[in-house]
Design a protein around this motif. Structure first.
Motif, PDB file in Angstrom:
ATOM      1  N   PRO A 207      41.197  82.735  36.858  1.00  0.00           N
ATOM      2  CA  PRO A 207      42.541  83.319  36.991  1.00  0.00           C
ATOM      3  C   PRO A 207      42.454  84.809  37.333  1.00  0.00           C
ATOM      4  O   PRO A 207      41.483  85.489  36.963  1.00  0.00           O
ATOM      5  CB  PRO A 207      43.149  83.129  35.598  1.00  0.00           C
ATOM      6  N   LEU A 208      43.469  85.308  38.021  1.00  0.00           N
ATOM      7  CA  LEU A 208      43.503  86.727  38.393  1.00  0.00           C
ATOM      8  C   LEU A 208      43.372  87.629  37.163  1.00  0.00           C
ATOM      9  O   LEU A 208      42.681  88.645  37.199  1.00  0.00           O
ATOM     10  CB  LEU A 208      44.800  87.034  39.142  1.00  0.00           C
ATOM     11  N   TRP A 209      44.024  87.258  36.050  1.00  0.00           N
ATOM     12  CA  TRP A 209      44.032  88.144  34.883  1.00  0.00           C
ATOM     13  C   TRP A 209      42.640  88.386  34.313  1.00  0.00           C
ATOM     14  O   TRP A 209      42.411  89.406  33.660  1.00  0.00           O
ATOM     15  CB  TRP A 209      44.972  87.606  33.805  1.00  0.00           C
ATOM     16  N   TYR A 547      39.699  90.032  43.792  1.00  0.00           N
ATOM     17  CA  TYR A 547      40.162  88.638  43.842  1.00  0.00           C
ATOM     18  C   TYR A 547      39.807  87.991  45.177  1.00  0.00           C
ATOM     19  O   TYR A 547      39.404  86.822  45.227  1.00  0.00           O
ATOM     20  CB  TYR A 547      41.668  88.599  43.603  1.00  0.00           C
ATOM     21  N   THR A 685      49.225  90.809  36.807  1.00  0.00           N
ATOM     22  CA  THR A 685      50.293  90.170  37.582  1.00  0.00           C
ATOM     23  C   THR A 685      51.639  90.863  37.426  1.00  0.00           C
ATOM     24  O   THR A 685      52.681  90.272  37.724  1.00  0.00           O
ATOM     25  CB  THR A 685      50.429  88.687  37.167  1.00  0.00           C
ATOM     26  N   GLU A 708      45.270  85.204  48.503  1.00  0.00           N
ATOM     27  CA  GLU A 708      46.309  85.145  47.476  1.00  0.00           C
ATOM     28  C   GLU A 708      46.623  83.691  47.146  1.00  0.00           C
ATOM     29  O   GLU A 708      46.581  82.818  48.017  1.00  0.00           O
ATOM     30  CB  GLU A 708      47.584  85.847  47.959  1.00  0.00           C
ATOM     31  N   GLU A 710      48.461  81.277  43.438  1.00  0.00           N
ATOM     32  CA  GLU A 710      49.387  81.336  42.297  1.00  0.00           C
ATOM     33  C   GLU A 710      48.783  82.039  41.088  1.00  0.00           C
ATOM     34  O   GLU A 710      49.392  82.082  40.019  1.00  0.00           O
ATOM     35  CB  GLU A 710      49.819  79.916  41.929  1.00  0.00           C
ATOM     36  N   ASN A 711      47.561  82.553  41.230  1.00  0.00           N
ATOM     37  CA  ASN A 711      46.860  83.371  40.223  1.00  0.00           C
ATOM     38  C   ASN A 711      46.282  82.573  39.064  1.00  0.00           C
ATOM     39  O   ASN A 711      45.470  83.093  38.290  1.00  0.00           O
ATOM     40  CB  ASN A 711      47.748  84.488  39.672  1.00  0.00           C
ATOM     41  N   ASP A 712      46.683  81.343  38.880  1.00  0.00           N
ATOM     42  CA  ASP A 712      46.126  80.441  37.879  1.00  0.00           C
ATOM     43  C   ASP A 712      46.359  79.031  38.418  1.00  0.00           C
ATOM     44  O   ASP A 712      46.913  78.872  39.511  1.00  0.00           O
ATOM     45  CB  ASP A 712      46.787  80.652  36.506  1.00  0.00           C
ATOM     46  N   TYR A 721      47.178  78.072  49.093  1.00  0.00           N
ATOM     47  CA  TYR A 721      46.829  79.492  49.024  1.00  0.00           C
ATOM     48  C   TYR A 721      47.039  80.078  50.417  1.00  0.00           C
ATOM     49  O   TYR A 721      47.303  79.342  51.378  1.00  0.00           O
ATOM     50  CB  TYR A 721      45.378  79.682  48.578  1.00  0.00           C
TER      51      TYR A 721
END
Length: 779
Positions: A207-209, A547, A685, A708, A710-712, A721
């Protein structure tokens, strides 16, 4: 002996050797690739058999079993030594087996890398002997990568000796029914790593986080303390995405790893997790590969023979140091090779923690800790034979069990596992390995760079360290507040380690003795606080770059932390152990020697480090952290470089001396780089990437794809994507932004790019571009 040659692809060859007529069944734990249908030709000349695919030519001597490997144009790149295969009969827990070894001849001028992570402080593995048994701070992955463009994967899980000598290089493993190794010809290090991932599994997206800043310590002792740390960061306006709960949230050591909040200081775990989520942060939690005798897991596994009865951490049921052996903890590791045991492990993990909303797993002691070692411990039975036979693959199976089970129940939350140990193939399980309980010292910091680079060269791209080192107790003594966080000796070390950690795949502050939260080091406006905050903010500005680089790992088998030999044909960087590339654009040269304070020599390990009564004082000195300093950096040949801080241009192939400060380490950008910079945020995010700065460094053509999703979740595996490719033509000074490819829910239909061109003289040219998904050129 019997010799078998198998082509898994035109670039991957497997060699199996066994005593003549012996019967065995070898199913690899690491290799998941099914052999492709490969076209190859066979020719014979006397005792020599020539087997040729499109990419590799294998020569097999039918008289003595010697194998050599050549490029298609007959350039020898790897050769077994004459009579270099050996089988020595032995007894493995009552069963007949063999000590197996194979030796090779390497060129004197080639360098070799990989074999996992070692705390040696050196990059090259020439003239090195390693006793390869998984440990707290040493992880072994038996893959060698050569500057001659090939990789050698020794597929054995027992304790193994690797040694490189002037006349031969060999692997010798304690147990094996066969000699089993793979040779991959990839032309260069990236090509070898791509073949290794093809063989043992691709690395999924995190995930992005997870690429934001993580705060941790040994340990938060209540839910109020844990939630309070996140609140404090939000009040200070310092970005944070992850917080970690270390051990003993389950209570006493007899309940070790119960996977429940049985400690009365954590009375409302669901509320605690919700509170953290409501502040837009994430929580991962410590779980282990062992269980205390009063846990439900122990009581279910023990009658089924699913526990391994040897000494492991903790050694006492009491929280005292040294351990009180009159009250043994009774903690035992479980057998992760047993599929039913992995099912039971997940059953309790899912019920006690995952169902509450925990975001990921901190899998500690996945090697696992093996204390008070006795040779008879290796005779213990696992599901796949003796513990000796499978020793080094323990982390692969333990981590894989959790990953596979979570994927089986949820596609909405990507698997994220922080783990202390690794083995070949672990990249496929969504795991980031940290370097163990390393010491808080300058030498330990120096060791981390080549440790991380060799680990990355072993095919596993995600790695990190305890920022500031784990054992920091010696910095407390002699310091007036008793915490060490205000001790200038530790402050300087921590800041430099944090700056290094900014450019690793996971930026995570953790350790014991000295609290690591930013507010313990001072307050805004003070040099140390400001230097820490500056690094954290820099990390967040680089999230679009990081990312997108992660996508190049998943999609293109790339590597994030890159030894300079991967990108530059410059003999000066073949064994350079204190610089590296972060992605394809940033040259990182961390400051790894003390500049403002005396560099004290501190030695602790995972046993002595827990002794809080060590009688040593650091003499503290008055320190002015505002003084300018300088550092030397070597710039690889073959390109030109821009100082990230000043935009000054330098030619490669030279060592330069740079002005530095406590908040600035040497950092360079390669000419031709295109780097997206994100907005200032408090968490990953918080803001959409609708006004990214696109920085172009002239001097060479360049290309970069912005990724890019949905980040998860795992929708990206279904093609959900988008990518936007930027190309810089240096001659015409034109940046072309291509048509956007792909789509995903929540995608920006229209955005602005603020393009900044950095010229050779350091001047900037800036233009705003409206982008609606269709090709745009910027002159």
């Amino acid at each position: 002996m019997d010799v078998e040659v198998q082509f898994y692809s035109s670039q991957i060859v497997r060699i199996l050797k066994s005593p003549l007529g012996s019967k065995f069944k070898k199913e690899s734990l690491s290799v998941i690739k099914t052999p492709e249908k490969v076209a190859f030709s066979i020719n014979q000349n006397g005792d020599l058999l020539f087997i040729r695919s499109a990419n590799v030519k294998v020569d097999l001597n039918l008289k003595n079993g010697q194998v050599s490997f050549n490029t298609p144009n007959n350039q020898l790149f790897l050769n077994e030594t004459l009579l270099g295969s050996a089988f020595t009969e032995c007894n493995d827990a009552g069963l007949k087996s063999y000590i197996v070894s194979q030796s090779f001849t390497l060129n004197k001028d080639e360098n070799i890398y990989g074999l996992g992570q070692q705390q040696r402080g050196k990059l090259s593995l020439r003239n090195v002997k390693l006793n390869m048994v998984q440990g707290n701070t040493d992880d072994y992955v038996p893959l060698l990568v050569s500057t001659k463009g090939y990789g050698l994967f020794w597929d054995n899980y027992s304790p193994t000796v690797f040694e490189d000598k002037s006349d031969s290089t060999f692997f010798r493993s304690d147990i094996g029914d066969c000699i089993d190794y793979y040779v991959m010809y990839g032309d260069n290090a990236d090509g070898v790593i791509a073949q290794m991932r093809d063989l043992t599994g691709q690395a999924p997206m995190f995930p992005l986080w997870t690429y934001g800043f993580w705060q941790s310590k040994e340990r938060y002792k209540s839910q109020n303390e844990l939630v309070g740390v996140v609140k404090k960061y939000r009040e200070l306006g310092v970005p944070l995405d992850g917080i970690i709960q270390d051990w003993q949230y389950w209570g006493n050591n007899y309940l070790w790893n119960a996977m429940e909040f049985l400690n009365t200081e954590f009375p409302e775990p669901k509320k605690m997790i919700d509170d953290i989520h409501n502040m837009n942060a994430h929580l991962i939690i410590s779980i282990w590969s062992s269980f205390g005798p009063q846990t439900k897991q122990f009581r279910e596994m023990e009658p089924k023979g699913m526990l391994l009865n040897f000494g492991t951490w903790p050694q006492s049921g009491l929280e005292t140091w040294p351990p009180n052996r009159e009250y043994p903890s009774g903690v035992q590791p479980y057998d992760p090779f047993n599929p039913e045991a992995r099912d039971i492990y997940w059953k309790y993990l899912n019920k006690g923690l995952f169902s509450l909303g925990i975001d990921g797993w901190w899998m500690d002691s996945t090697e696992p800790d093996h204390l008070d070692f006795k040779p008879s411990d290796f005779d213990l039975k696992t599901y796949l034979g003796s513990f000796r036979k499978v020793r080094n693959a323990f982390p692969l199976m333990a981590v894989g069990g959790v990953s596979d089970h979570q994927r089986g129940v949820s596609s909405d939350k990507r698997v994220f596992i922080l783990t202390r140990s690794a083995f070949a193939g672990q990249q496929r399980f969504g795991a980031n390995t940290w370097s163990g309980d390393v010491n808080s010292s300058w030498q330990s910091l120096r060791n981390q760079i080549p440790a991380g680079l060799n680990f990355s060269l072993s095919g596993i791209p995600y790695w990190n360290t305890d920022i500031g080192g784990f054992f920091a107790g010696s910095y407390n003594r002699g310091w007036n507040d008793g915490t060490g966080a205000k001790n200038p000796l530790y402050q300087e070390l921590y800041v430099r380690w944090l700056q290094f950690g900014t450019f690793t795949p996971m930026m995570r502050s953790h350790g014991t003795d000295v609290p690591r939260e930013i507010y313990n080091f001072g307050k805004k406006g003070e040099p140390i606080f400001d230097a820490i905050e500056k690094s954290i903010n820099l990390r967040y500005s680089l999230l679009p770059y990081i990312y997108s680089t992660a996508w190049s790992v998943t999609k293109g088998q790339s590597t994030i932390m890159r030894a300079l030999m991967m990108d530059f044909d410059d003999k000066n960087v073949a064994d350079l152990n204190n610089e590296y590339m972060f992605g394809k654009s940033f040259l990182v040269a961390p400051i790894v020697t003390a500049q403002y304070t005396p560099e004290t020599v501190i030695k602790t390990d995972e046993n002595s480090g827990w002794n809080k009564n060590e009688k040593k004082d650091n003499k503290t000195v008055a320190v002015d952290f505002t003084q300018p300093k300088s550092a030397k950096t070597y710039l690889p040949a073959g390109t030109t470089w821009f100082d990230f801080w000043t935009n000054t241009k330098y030619n490669g192939g030279q060592e330069i001396t740079l002005a530095t400060s406590i908040d600035k380490m040497p950092l360079f950008v390669k000419a031709g780089s295109i780097i997206p910079f994100g907005p200032a945020v408090q968490f990953a995010t918080e803001k959409k990437w609708d006004k990214l700065e696109i920085r172009v460094y002239e001097g060479a053509n360049g290309e970069f794809s912005l990724y890019e999703d949905e980040n998860d979740n795992y929708n990206y595996e279904k093609g959900i994507y988008s990518t936007i490719t930027f190309k810089w033509d240096d001659k015409s000074k034109t940046l072309t932004i291509a048509d956007r490819k792909g789509t995903f829910p929540g995608m920006l239909a229209e955005r602005k790019f603020h393009v900044v061109k950095i010229a050779a003289n350091g001047n900037k040219t800036e233009k705003d571009v409206v982008y609606k998904g269709k090709k745009v050129s910027v002159k």
